[in-house]
Design an enzyme around this catalytic site. Structure first.
Site, PDB file in Angstrom:
ATOM      1  N   GLU A 126     -13.745 -16.589  49.108  1.00 55.84           N
ATOM      2  CA  GLU A 126     -14.129 -16.395  50.501  1.00 55.84           C
ATOM      3  C   GLU A 126     -13.903 -14.949  50.923  1.00 55.84           C
ATOM      4  OE1 GLU A 126     -11.096 -17.437  53.630  1.00 55.84           O
ATOM      5  OE2 GLU A 126     -10.595 -18.999  52.177  1.00 55.84           O
ATOM      6  N   CYS A 160     -10.995 -22.047  51.176  1.00 56.16           N
ATOM      7  CA  CYS A 160     -10.192 -22.159  49.953  1.00 56.16           C
ATOM      8  C   CYS A 160     -10.743 -23.169  48.946  1.00 56.16           C
ATOM      9  CB  CYS A 160      -8.751 -22.528  50.315  1.00 56.16           C
ATOM     10  SG  CYS A 160      -7.981 -21.396  51.479  1.00 56.16           S
ATOM     11  N   THR A 202       1.759 -15.598  55.798  1.00 57.12           N
ATOM     12  CA  THR A 202       1.108 -16.616  54.966  1.00 57.12           C
ATOM     13  C   THR A 202      -0.013 -16.020  54.112  1.00 57.12           C
ATOM     14  OG1 THR A 202      -0.440 -17.253  56.732  1.00 57.12           O
ATOM     15  CG2 THR A 202       1.659 -18.426  56.636  1.00 57.12           C
ATOM     16  N   HIS A 290      -3.277 -27.627  47.165  1.00 60.53           N
ATOM     17  CA  HIS A 290      -3.575 -26.306  47.710  1.00 60.53           C
ATOM     18  C   HIS A 290      -2.402 -25.909  48.593  1.00 60.53           C
ATOM     19  CE1 HIS A 290      -5.268 -23.004  49.855  1.00 60.53           C
ATOM     20  NE2 HIS A 290      -5.233 -23.653  51.009  1.00 60.53           N
ATOM     21  N   LYS A 299       5.206 -31.363  53.002  1.00 60.61           N
ATOM     22  CA  LYS A 299       4.759 -32.323  54.009  1.00 60.61           C
ATOM     23  C   LYS A 299       3.609 -33.182  53.482  1.00 60.61           C
ATOM     24  CE  LYS A 299       5.976 -29.415  57.998  1.00 60.61           C
ATOM     25  NZ  LYS A 299       5.436 -28.651  59.157  1.00 60.61           N
ATOM     26  N   ASN A 367      -0.348 -17.390  49.593  1.00 53.95           N
ATOM     27  CA  ASN A 367      -1.610 -18.122  49.589  1.00 53.95           C
ATOM     28  C   ASN A 367      -2.697 -17.304  48.906  1.00 53.95           C
ATOM     29  OD1 ASN A 367      -3.750 -19.811  50.046  1.00 53.95           O
ATOM     30  ND2 ASN A 367      -3.553 -19.854  52.276  1.00 53.95           N
ATOM     31  N   SER A 401     -10.863 -24.916  54.727  1.00 49.54           N
ATOM     32  CA  SER A 401     -11.139 -25.095  56.150  1.00 49.54           C
ATOM     33  C   SER A 401     -12.636 -25.108  56.424  1.00 49.54           C
ATOM     34  CB  SER A 401     -10.476 -23.969  56.947  1.00 49.54           C
ATOM     35  OG  SER A 401      -9.078 -24.035  56.857  1.00 49.54           O
TER      36      SER A 401
END
Length: 515
Positions: A126, A160, A202, A290, A299, A367, A401
């Site tokens: 991207e 991603c 990030t 990811h 989480k 990331n 996203s």
């Protein structure tokens, strides 16, 4: 193997032992015959998946603990709240095209693969430098000496997710009537940078190249991909003159989890249809995600545990603390912090066994967008032996996203017919932890100055980069100049050093095929 007079033949390389050819030999097989055969036919490619994997990341990084101090935030905000340790970044000497050139050339060298053996090359990214010319077309300069210009594939873009789409497309190509018998190459690469502010920690940067073919040690399981797609504006890049995205932080995290719920549900349905039994996390030996940041991965594992609780209430018999979630649904618990905390705590043992080994690159590089999931795969392979992985199932979750998500599985096999053994694949990545430790740490002031430089010179033309190339790894492609027509020229730092290394490293593909 076919009537060469009846059909136009194509070259088809046999990796298995039934018709193994001498070192560079090929046999001819009809494209029509190949398309019409059944899965049991000797001409149908078996065990299609990942034959080789190479990862590249920048040599310099900044400490997340030092960033906390520099940003004036509370101690632990990045190191505990995000569970991040370090963040890699690129100077003005590196761009998306240079890091892709580096990772592909390194894979060719380390695996002893001639570019002539590649029939498809697809790049998932991207990070866009040009609205027309693909990164893949830039990589074709690596194929010039081999004379191979017959290479399908281009770039694939959706946040991603592009690397996963490129992987699926390449596997599909090999399993289709379009396959000409050669290997495929998938590149997932990005430079993740954010404007100064809460999202900047990030970031990250890296590239992963994967060699795809039959008789692989890492086989993508057929027919059991779970996918979820939807239209959202959670993270996007509408400002084409800037590297920085527009992010709705809370929304993108909820979208990630919603897509995970849906993808896992779809995967479980397909797994039952294929295998004739219900799927649960007990059947997954390792679970990879990811990784926007490591806490999100933690989480997410808890979220999958809750999905199993919803589908199989008996899970609470061995974990009675989860009985507090009786009657709750996936939909009404997204964003519920008390539920989230309970699930994270309840999945700790599973985390330590099945997911934590895949977080090495995410914690220490950050990331890598499209390369993030596959950096996690590299982390796992680098820290586990073939004996520990043989016969194991890896569950992989990919999210981009906008949104696009898939959950799929890989089976590990250390078989005699493998074109590259599982042990050779693990050994090729075993130096990864040491490579991460051998990077150069920079001060937060140096990091901020580099980010300012990238921002000021983004799409500048003409432009000559100013960062000292000696700060790069030997063998790294770097941006030498940009002319007034935006044409980029690249050179290789330490080229002679890696040439001598290449002569000392045997081909993994050749050695494991007994040649």
């Amino acid at each position: 193997c076919c009537n060469a007079g009846a059909y136009a033949p194509v070259k088809y390389f046999k990796f298995n032992n039934r018709k193994r050819c001498p070192k560079v030999s090929f046999i001819l097989v009809s494209a029509v015959a190949m398309a019409s055969t059944t899965e049991s036919s000797p001409h149908w490619p078996q065990n299609v998946g990942i034959l080789g994997l190479e990862i590249y990341f920048p040599r310099q990084y900044v400490s997340q603990q030092e960033l906390e101090v520099a940003d004036g935030v509370s101690s632990g905000k990045y190191t505990i709240g995000l569970e991040q340790k370090n963040m890699g970044f690129c100077s003005d000497r590196e761009d998306i095209q240079s890091i892709c050139l580096t990772v592909v050339s390194t894979l060719f060298r380390r695996y002893g693969v001639s570019p002539a053996r590649i029939g498809r090359l697809e790049v998932g990214t991207e990070t866009i430098l040009d609205k027309s010319k693909s990164v893949k077309s830039v990589l074709m300069q690596l194929f010039e000496d081999s004379g191979n210009h017959s290479v399908e594939g281009l770039d694939t873009t959706n946040a991603c997710y592009g690397g996963t789409s490129a992987l699926f497309n390449s596997v599909n190509w090999i399993e289709s009537s379009s396959w000409d018998g050669r290997l495929a190459l998938v590149v997932a690469a990005d430079i993740a940078v954010y404007a100064a502010g809460p999202a900047r920690p990030t970031g990250g940067a890296g590239a992963v190249a994967m060699l795809i073919g039959p008789n692989a040690p890492l086989v993508l399981e057929r027919g059991v991909r779970g996918t979820f797609m939807d239209h959202t504006y959670d993270f996007y890049k509408p400002h084409l003159s800037s590297e920085y995205p527009t992010v709705d932080g809370a929304k993108t995290l909820s979208c990630y989890l919603r897509a995970l719920d849906e993808s896992y549900g779809d995967y479980c349905k397909k797994a039952k249809a294929v295998h004739g039994e219900e799927f649960s996390l007990d059947k997954a030996d390792f679970i990879l995600f990811h990784s926007p940041f490591t806490k999100m991965v933690r989480k997410s594992l808890g979220r999958l545990l809750f999905s199993d609780v919803v589908r199989f209430p008996s899970v609470t018999d061995r974990q009675p603390e989860l009985q507090a979630l009786a009657g709750r649904t996936l939909k009404d618990t997204v964003g519920d912090r008390s539920v989230e905390q309970l699930l994270v705590k309840s999945s700790t043992a599973m985390w330590n066994e099945k997911t934590e080994p895949s977080t090495l690159t995410g914690r220490n590089i950050g990331n890598m967008y499209t390369a993030s999931l596959y950096g996690g795969l590299a982390s796992l392979l680098a820290q586990k032996s073939a004996a520990e992985l043989n016969g194991r199932r890896l569950v992989m979750y990919s999210y981009g996203s906008g949104m696009a998500a898939s959950l799929f599985s890989i089976s590990c096999r250390d078989a005699s017919d493998a074109a590259v053994t599982l042990d050779a694949l693990c050994q090729s990545l075993s130096s990864l932890p040491k490579r991460l430790l051998s990077r150069d740490v920079v001060t937060t002031d140096e990091y901020s100055a580099t980010m300012d430089l990238r921002e000021k010179t983004h799409h500048a033309a003409p432009y000559t980069p100013v960062t000292d190339v000696s700060k790069l790894w030997p063998g790294t492609y770097y941006l030498d100049s940009i002319d007034d027509m935006h044409r980029r020229q690249y050179k290789v730092y330490g080229a002679e050093e890696v040439k001598s290394e290449a002569s000392a490293v045997p081909s993994l593909l050749t050695v494991t095929n007994g040649h």
